[in-house]
Design a protein around this motif. Structure first.
Motif, PDB file in Angstrom:
ATOM      1  N   SER A  12       0.811  -1.228   0.000  1.00  0.00           N
ATOM      2  CA  SER A  12       0.000   0.000   0.000  1.00  0.00           C
ATOM      3  C   SER A  12       0.841   1.274   0.000  1.00  0.00           C
ATOM      4  N   GLY A  13       1.835   1.331  -0.824  1.00  0.00           N
ATOM      5  CA  GLY A  13       2.653   2.533  -0.934  1.00  0.00           C
ATOM      6  C   GLY A  13       3.797   2.632   0.044  1.00  0.00           C
ATOM      7  N   SER A  14       3.945   1.662   0.946  1.00  0.00           N
ATOM      8  CA  SER A  14       5.069   1.641   1.885  1.00  0.00           C
ATOM      9  C   SER A  14       6.136   0.690   1.354  1.00  0.00           C
ATOM     10  N   LEU A  15       7.382   0.977   1.678  1.00  0.00           N
ATOM     11  CA  LEU A  15       8.512   0.163   1.277  1.00  0.00           C
ATOM     12  C   LEU A  15       9.301  -0.207   2.525  1.00  0.00           C
ATOM     13  N   ALA A  16       9.647  -1.490   2.670  1.00  0.00           N
ATOM     14  CA  ALA A  16      10.507  -1.939   3.765  1.00  0.00           C
ATOM     15  C   ALA A  16      11.634  -2.756   3.168  1.00  0.00           C
ATOM     16  N   TYR A  17      12.829  -2.616   3.733  1.00  0.00           N
ATOM     17  CA  TYR A  17      13.974  -3.373   3.238  1.00  0.00           C
ATOM     18  C   TYR A  17      14.840  -3.831   4.396  1.00  0.00           C
ATOM     19  N   LEU A  18      15.585  -4.914   4.157  1.00  0.00           N
ATOM     20  CA  LEU A  18      16.448  -5.485   5.186  1.00  0.00           C
ATOM     21  C   LEU A  18      17.732  -4.681   5.310  1.00  0.00           C
ATOM     22  N   THR A  19      18.237  -4.630   6.518  1.00  0.00           N
ATOM     23  CA  THR A  19      19.509  -3.972   6.798  1.00  0.00           C
ATOM     24  C   THR A  19      20.348  -4.886   7.682  1.00  0.00           C
ATOM     25  N   LEU A  20      21.618  -4.606   7.738  1.00  0.00           N
ATOM     26  CA  LEU A  20      22.542  -5.323   8.621  1.00  0.00           C
ATOM     27  C   LEU A  20      23.308  -4.312   9.457  1.00  0.00           C
ATOM     28  N   ARG A  21      23.619  -4.719  10.686  1.00  0.00           N
ATOM     29  CA  ARG A  21      24.532  -3.922  11.495  1.00  0.00           C
ATOM     30  C   ARG A  21      25.405  -4.876  12.300  1.00  0.00           C
ATOM     31  N   PRO A  22      26.631  -4.450  12.597  1.00  0.00           N
ATOM     32  CA  PRO A  22      27.523  -5.323  13.372  1.00  0.00           C
ATOM     33  C   PRO A  22      26.923  -5.643  14.744  1.00  0.00           C
ATOM     34  N   ALA A  23      27.134  -6.876  15.187  1.00  0.00           N
ATOM     35  CA  ALA A  23      26.700  -7.312  16.515  1.00  0.00           C
ATOM     36  C   ALA A  23      27.935  -7.795  17.279  1.00  0.00           C
ATOM     37  N   GLU A  24      27.723  -8.238  18.484  1.00  0.00           N
ATOM     38  CA  GLU A  24      28.833  -8.732  19.301  1.00  0.00           C
ATOM     39  C   GLU A  24      29.471  -9.949  18.648  1.00  0.00           C
ATOM     40  N   PRO A  25      30.798 -10.018  18.606  1.00  0.00           N
ATOM     41  CA  PRO A  25      31.453 -11.203  18.037  1.00  0.00           C
ATOM     42  C   PRO A  25      31.182 -12.435  18.900  1.00  0.00           C
ATOM     43  N   THR A  26      31.346 -13.600  18.297  1.00  0.00           N
ATOM     44  CA  THR A  26      31.167 -14.849  19.034  1.00  0.00           C
ATOM     45  C   THR A  26      32.324 -15.023  20.011  1.00  0.00           C
ATOM     46  N   ALA A  27      32.207 -16.002  20.883  1.00  0.00           N
ATOM     47  CA  ALA A  27      33.255 -16.258  21.878  1.00  0.00           C
ATOM     48  C   ALA A  27      34.600 -16.560  21.229  1.00  0.00           C
ATOM     49  N   ASP A  28      34.569 -17.150  20.038  1.00  0.00           N
ATOM     50  CA  ASP A  28      35.831 -17.455  19.349  1.00  0.00           C
ATOM     51  C   ASP A  28      36.276 -16.325  18.409  1.00  0.00           C
ATOM     52  N   GLY A  29      35.624 -15.159  18.494  1.00  0.00           N
ATOM     53  CA  GLY A  29      36.064 -13.989  17.744  1.00  0.00           C
ATOM     54  C   GLY A  29      35.455 -13.795  16.366  1.00  0.00           C
ATOM     55  N   ALA A  39      11.809   1.078   6.901  1.00  0.00           N
ATOM     56  CA  ALA A  39      10.663   1.268   6.014  1.00  0.00           C
ATOM     57  C   ALA A  39      10.388   2.747   5.815  1.00  0.00           C
ATOM     58  N   HIS A  40       9.615   3.029   4.774  1.00  0.00           N
ATOM     59  CA  HIS A  40       9.241   4.392   4.429  1.00  0.00           C
ATOM     60  C   HIS A  40       7.737   4.468   4.235  1.00  0.00           C
ATOM     61  N   ASP A  41       7.169   5.632   4.393  1.00  0.00           N
ATOM     62  CA  ASP A  41       5.744   5.954   4.417  1.00  0.00           C
ATOM     63  C   ASP A  41       4.919   5.257   3.362  1.00  0.00           C
ATOM     64  N   PRO A  42       3.584   5.356   3.513  1.00  0.00           N
ATOM     65  CA  PRO A  42       2.811   6.000   4.563  1.00  0.00           C
ATOM     66  C   PRO A  42       2.651   5.162   5.831  1.00  0.00           C
ATOM     67  N   ASP A  43       2.646   3.834   5.721  1.00  0.00           N
ATOM     68  CA  ASP A  43       2.548   2.973   6.911  1.00  0.00           C
ATOM     69  C   ASP A  43       3.842   2.193   7.095  1.00  0.00           C
ATOM     70  N   GLY A  44       4.948   2.860   6.894  1.00  0.00           N
ATOM     71  CA  GLY A  44       6.249   2.204   6.945  1.00  0.00           C
ATOM     72  C   GLY A  44       6.534   1.523   8.263  1.00  0.00           C
ATOM     73  N   GLY A  45       6.154   2.142   9.377  1.00  0.00           N
ATOM     74  CA  GLY A  45       6.418   1.553  10.683  1.00  0.00           C
ATOM     75  C   GLY A  45       5.753   0.203  10.852  1.00  0.00           C
ATOM     76  N   ALA A  46       4.505   0.087  10.422  1.00  0.00           N
ATOM     77  CA  ALA A  46       3.776  -1.179  10.537  1.00  0.00           C
ATOM     78  C   ALA A  46       4.410  -2.244   9.637  1.00  0.00           C
ATOM     79  N   LEU A  47       4.819  -1.851   8.434  1.00  0.00           N
ATOM     80  CA  LEU A  47       5.447  -2.806   7.525  1.00  0.00           C
ATOM     81  C   LEU A  47       6.806  -3.251   8.060  1.00  0.00           C
ATOM     82  N   ALA A  48       7.587  -2.334   8.602  1.00  0.00           N
ATOM     83  CA  ALA A  48       8.882  -2.698   9.196  1.00  0.00           C
ATOM     84  C   ALA A  48       8.680  -3.646  10.375  1.00  0.00           C
ATOM     85  N   ASP A  49       7.654  -3.399  11.192  1.00  0.00           N
ATOM     86  CA  ASP A  49       7.350  -4.294  12.317  1.00  0.00           C
ATOM     87  C   ASP A  49       7.014  -5.700  11.820  1.00  0.00           C
ATOM     88  N   LEU A  50       6.227  -5.781  10.752  1.00  0.00           N
ATOM     89  CA  LEU A  50       5.863  -7.078  10.183  1.00  0.00           C
ATOM     90  C   LEU A  50       7.102  -7.807   9.664  1.00  0.00           C
TER      91      LEU A  50
END
Length: 99
Positions: A12-29, A39-50
């Motif tokens: 319905s006119g909203s766009l959501a896309y996947l992103t990546l960000r660094p997280a904590e390394p594993t115990a072995d590094g 997501a972007h409007d008009p209901d981007g927040g709901a689509l990103a939540d989904l």
């Protein structure tokens, strides 16, 4: 961002896309990353939540399974318990199975 391409969805006119960000390394590094959704409007927040909820579902129940994608002549019946999902399309629905 992803070595295999970018993933996005619209509704319905909203766009959501996947992103990546660094997280904590594993115990072995080893480097790890957190997947999220923007997501972007008009209901981007709901689509990103989904999308984020679907990521959590995949992580909890399907992450260690093998993916199979099919374009069958006869649509399959979705069955979340067995890992079968159907993406509706006008001519040939896509069957996604996490085995």
């Amino acid at each position: 961002m992803f070595g295999w391409g970018a993933m996005a969805t619209v509704d319905s006119g909203s766009l959501a896309y996947l992103t990546l960000r660094p997280a904590e390394p594993t115990a072995d590094g080893r480097k790890t990353y957190e997947t999220g959704a923007l997501a972007h409007d008009p209901d981007g927040g709901a689509l990103a939540d989904l999308v984020a909820e679907e990521i959590r579902t995949w992580n909890a129940g399907y992450r260690d399974r093998i993916l199979r994608i099919e374009l069958p002549d006869t649509p399959a019946v979705p069955d979340r318990a067995t890992g079968r999902f159907v993406l509706e399309r006008p001519n040939h629905p896509i069957t996604v199975t996490w085995e």
